[in-house]
Design an enzyme around this catalytic site. Structure first.
Site, short mmCIF file in Angstrom:
data_model
loop_
_atom_site.label_atom_id
_atom_site.label_comp_id
_atom_site.label_asym_id
_atom_site.label_seq_id
_atom_site.Cartn_x
_atom_site.Cartn_y
_atom_site.Cartn_z
N ASP A 36 10.79 -50.37 20.77
CA ASP A 36 9.55 -49.60 20.96
C ASP A 36 8.31 -50.48 20.90
O ASP A 36 7.27 -50.12 21.45
CB ASP A 36 9.45 -48.46 19.95
CG ASP A 36 9.20 -48.93 18.51
OD1 ASP A 36 9.57 -50.08 18.18
OD2 ASP A 36 8.65 -48.15 17.72
N ASN A 37 8.37 -51.61 20.23
CA ASN A 37 7.27 -52.57 20.16
C ASN A 37 7.77 -53.79 19.40
O ASN A 37 8.92 -53.82 18.93
CB ASN A 37 6.03 -51.98 19.50
CG ASN A 37 6.28 -51.26 18.19
OD1 ASN A 37 6.11 -50.04 18.09
ND2 ASN A 37 6.70 -51.99 17.16
N ARG A 56 6.81 -44.30 22.53
CA ARG A 56 7.86 -43.30 22.73
C ARG A 56 7.43 -42.23 23.74
O ARG A 56 8.24 -41.76 24.55
CB ARG A 56 8.24 -42.69 21.38
CG ARG A 56 8.93 -43.69 20.48
CD ARG A 56 8.84 -43.36 18.99
NE ARG A 56 9.18 -44.56 18.23
CZ ARG A 56 10.41 -44.90 17.87
NH1 ARG A 56 11.42 -44.09 18.16
NH2 ARG A 56 10.64 -46.01 17.22
N LYS A 107 14.65 -41.14 15.15
CA LYS A 107 13.21 -40.98 14.99
C LYS A 107 12.60 -40.28 16.20
O LYS A 107 12.91 -40.61 17.35
CB LYS A 107 12.58 -42.37 14.80
CG LYS A 107 11.06 -42.39 14.72
CD LYS A 107 10.59 -43.81 14.47
CE LYS A 107 9.08 -43.95 14.53
NZ LYS A 107 8.64 -45.32 14.24
N SER A 119 8.33 -41.88 11.37
CA SER A 119 8.87 -43.13 10.81
C SER A 119 9.43 -42.88 9.41
O SER A 119 8.88 -42.08 8.65
CB SER A 119 7.79 -44.21 10.73
OG SER A 119 7.33 -44.55 12.03
N LYS A 167 3.11 -56.60 16.61
CA LYS A 167 2.91 -55.16 16.70
C LYS A 167 1.43 -54.80 16.56
O LYS A 167 0.71 -55.40 15.77
CB LYS A 167 3.72 -54.47 15.59
CG LYS A 167 3.59 -52.97 15.51
CD LYS A 167 4.45 -52.40 14.39
CE LYS A 167 4.27 -50.90 14.26
NZ LYS A 167 5.16 -50.32 13.23
N CYS A 212 4.20 -47.02 17.62
CA CYS A 212 5.31 -46.07 17.72
C CYS A 212 5.11 -44.89 18.67
O CYS A 212 5.78 -44.78 19.69
CB CYS A 212 5.65 -45.54 16.33
SG CYS A 212 6.14 -46.82 15.16
N HIS A 215 12.62 -51.06 11.46
CA HIS A 215 11.42 -50.64 10.74
C HIS A 215 11.71 -50.64 9.24
O HIS A 215 12.81 -50.31 8.81
CB HIS A 215 11.04 -49.23 11.22
CG HIS A 215 9.64 -48.81 10.92
ND1 HIS A 215 9.18 -48.59 9.64
CD2 HIS A 215 8.61 -48.53 11.75
CE1 HIS A 215 7.92 -48.20 9.71
NE2 HIS A 215 7.54 -48.16 10.97
N ASP A 248 13.55 -50.01 16.56
CA ASP A 248 12.18 -49.86 16.05
C ASP A 248 11.70 -51.19 15.47
O ASP A 248 12.36 -51.79 14.62
CB ASP A 248 12.20 -48.78 14.95
CG ASP A 248 10.84 -48.18 14.68
OD1 ASP A 248 9.83 -48.81 15.04
OD2 ASP A 248 10.78 -47.09 14.09
N ASP A 249 10.54 -51.65 15.94
CA ASP A 249 9.93 -52.89 15.43
C ASP A 249 10.82 -54.11 15.60
O ASP A 249 10.78 -55.05 14.79
CB ASP A 249 9.55 -52.74 13.95
CG ASP A 249 8.38 -51.81 13.71
OD1 ASP A 249 7.86 -51.25 14.69
OD2 ASP A 249 7.99 -51.63 12.55
N HIS A 296 8.69 -38.76 16.21
CA HIS A 296 7.31 -39.22 16.11
C HIS A 296 6.43 -38.81 17.28
O HIS A 296 5.48 -39.51 17.65
CB HIS A 296 7.25 -40.74 15.92
CG HIS A 296 6.12 -41.16 15.02
ND1 HIS A 296 5.96 -42.45 14.56
CD2 HIS A 296 5.09 -40.45 14.48
CE1 HIS A 296 4.90 -42.52 13.78
NE2 HIS A 296 4.34 -41.31 13.72
#
Length: 529
Positions: free
Chosen positions: A293-294, A81, A130, A155, A324, A77, A244, A37-38, A132
């Site tokens: 994811d990004n 996903r 996660k 998140s 992001k 996010c 994240h 994540d991130d 989301h």
């Protein structure tokens, strides 16, 4: 107190070594998708020499395939996903921006997930981490093709905890009494604690973030073991909390890498643990795919990831972040590794233009399954690239608006070979507090990424190169929009209702499973579905 150190994570998960990881009776491979994540492209040492905290990921890259032109399907996010699990962009699957704690809906129910396809093909399916993509009613992962779920429904900054970790700005722990819950803190959730689910049951609220990494490892081991006993192939979707915010690390901090580096080391150890399972039992039976994811969340300053060379120089000159939530390379170009001994060649770097969209059709093909009918897909089967037979990916790749500029989900940026065209630009909130203004471009800005990976200087519209590239870009853009307009598209329900907020016990402050002064085992509570 933060999560366990990387060494502790490895020790905690040592029981994984004894787990059998066979192919199914039909010879179908097992699949493990690890989604960070991130995470920044430069957060892997294999990508960026300045990074020293990822020895396990770097070893994974050396033992498998590293993708250097790999992209998330969106720069935030939920849309990212949703696209990974459907092989379709948000303009098709309906998920164009993030879901909230109070969201009634989620990924539209008429969209078919990768887990649903693989379960129909005989796979045991599990999701850890996660989600989301909606938590209310039939949007919960248990009803979206997963046999087992353990994790947080959104998140982990979307609820308070007693172990708040590190954030910018810092957030307080969960309130102990009702009056504290009414004290708002900008950018922080203070009224409802963060829940931890096992299947449809809230087993802890607030979740203990300091032990979350180890618990994810334990549940991964449990899922793999049970799937192995059944003799069925398995699909494990492991969506990490790293990188994240809030970040949590165990003292002492490594002197050089600081909080972010220590958290990155912990993520690296988790990935190394998963690889150890594969190598110890059933090596060659499981495809492991690691990606993000990004890009990094730049407004988190020193707690944000590393962009590597993808700095979005043109946007930085005008203010705001190019990471992001943007369609600059820093927002969607993510690290990606694939490991499958005996099938994916080692020490190979692929320059193919690929995306998380490709995971869906590729795994479906490798499982011998069939793509869902009556819809079009943005992802492609990239098996030839995985097996080292080709380095050809997408001819055209679309990058949806993800919050920084334009209507969420709309396509106003696309990639055509080495050219990247922007019909709109904008910068997300940066560490310095600036944002870049949304600008529309007609004709589009076009960058040649082969020469200008930093996206510093667009081609001169009067240049011979621009005049040659523009017709091809325009044709590709028109075809893409027409294809989407004539497809079977879905619409997500983004309505909100406080009544659907996951709550263990509404009688207690912040929905705690028990009042702070009571330390009995948490009461398992089912979410109303």
């Amino acid at each position: 107190m933060g999560p366990p150190s990387p060494q502790a994570v490895l020790v905690m998960a040592v029981v994984l070594v004894g787990v059998l990881v066979p192919c199914g009776a039909s010879g179908q491979p097992n699949f493990i998708i690890i989604l960070a994540d991130d995470v920044g492209w430069g957060d892997l040492g294999a990508n960026w020499a300045e990074t020293k905290e990822t020895p396990h990921l770097d070893e994974l890259a050396a033992a498998g395939m590293r993708f250097v032109d790999f992209h998330s399907a969106a720069s935030t996010c939920s849309p990212s996903r949703a696209s990974l699990l459907t092989g379709r962009l948000g303009v098709r699957n309906g998920v164009t921006h993030n879901f909230a704690v109070t969201s009634v809906g989620g990924l539209p129910l008429n969209e078919t997930t990768l887990a649903e396809v693989l379960r129909e093909a005989g796979y045991s399916t599990g999701a850890i981490g996660k989600w989301h993509l909606g938590h209310h009613g039939q949007h919960h992962p248990i009803f979206r093709g997963f046999d087992y779920y353990f994790g947080i429904p959104y998140s982990h900054d979307m609820g308070c905890t007693d172990t708040p970790g590190y954030n910018v700005p810092p957030c307080p722990p969960c309130p102990q009494h009702g009056a504290e819950a009414r004290m708002a803190r900008k950018g922080c959730y203070t009224e409802v604690a963060l829940p931890l689910f096992e299947n449809t049951t809230i087993i802890e609220q607030p979740v203990n973030l300091s032990s979350l990494a180890g618990r994810y490892a334990e549940q991964a081991e449990r899922f793999i073991r049970q799937a192995s006993i059944s003799g069925r192939p398995f699909f494990l979707y492991l969506a990490l909390a790293h990188m994240h915010v809030p970040l949590g690390v165990s003292p002492p901090l490594p002197p050089a890498s600081g909080i972010y580096g220590a958290s990155l080391s912990e993520m690296d150890a988790l990935v190394g643990r998963v690889r150890q399972v594969i190598d110890s039992h059933g090596k060659g039976n499981t495809l492991l795919w690691f990606t993000g994811d990004n890009g990094p969340w730049a407004q988190k300053c020193e707690l944000a990831g590393r962009l590597g060379p993808f700095v979005g120089g043109w946007q930085r000159q005008r203010g705001g972040s190019s990471a992001k939530q943007t369609t600059w390379e820093g927002g969607h170009r993510v690290p990606a590794l694939a490991y499958w001994p005996g099938h994916i060649p080692a020490r190979r770097t692929s320059p193919a233009l690929l995306s998380t969209l490709d995971i869906f059709p590729t795994l479906v093909a490798l499982a011998g399954a069939t793509l869902p009918p009556s819809r079009r897909f943005d992802g492609i089967d990239v098996s030839p690239v995985l097996f080292g037979q080709a380095d050809v990916g997408h001819e055209v790749l679309l990058h949806p608006n993800s919050g920084a500029a334009g209507k969420d989900g709309e396509i106003e940026t696309l990639r055509l070979a080495q050219y990247k065209a922007f019909y709109s630009t904008g910068g997300a909130l940066a560490c310095d507090g600036s944002t870049g203004p949304a600008e529309h471009h007609q004709p589009p800005l076009i960058f040649n990424l082969d020469r200008d990976i930093q996206e510093q200087e667009p081609l001169d519209v009067l240049s011979r190169e621009y005049q040659a590239a523009l017709p091809a870009v325009s044709r590709a853009y028109t075809r893409a929009l027409e294809d989407i307009a004539t497809d079977n598209v879905s619409v997500a329900d983004y309505s909100r209702d406080p009544a659907v907020t996951p709550c263990c016990d509404a009688r207690h402050t912040a929905c705690r499973c028990q009042e702070p002064e009571h330390r009995a085992a948490p009461r398992a509570t089912r979410l109303c579905l």
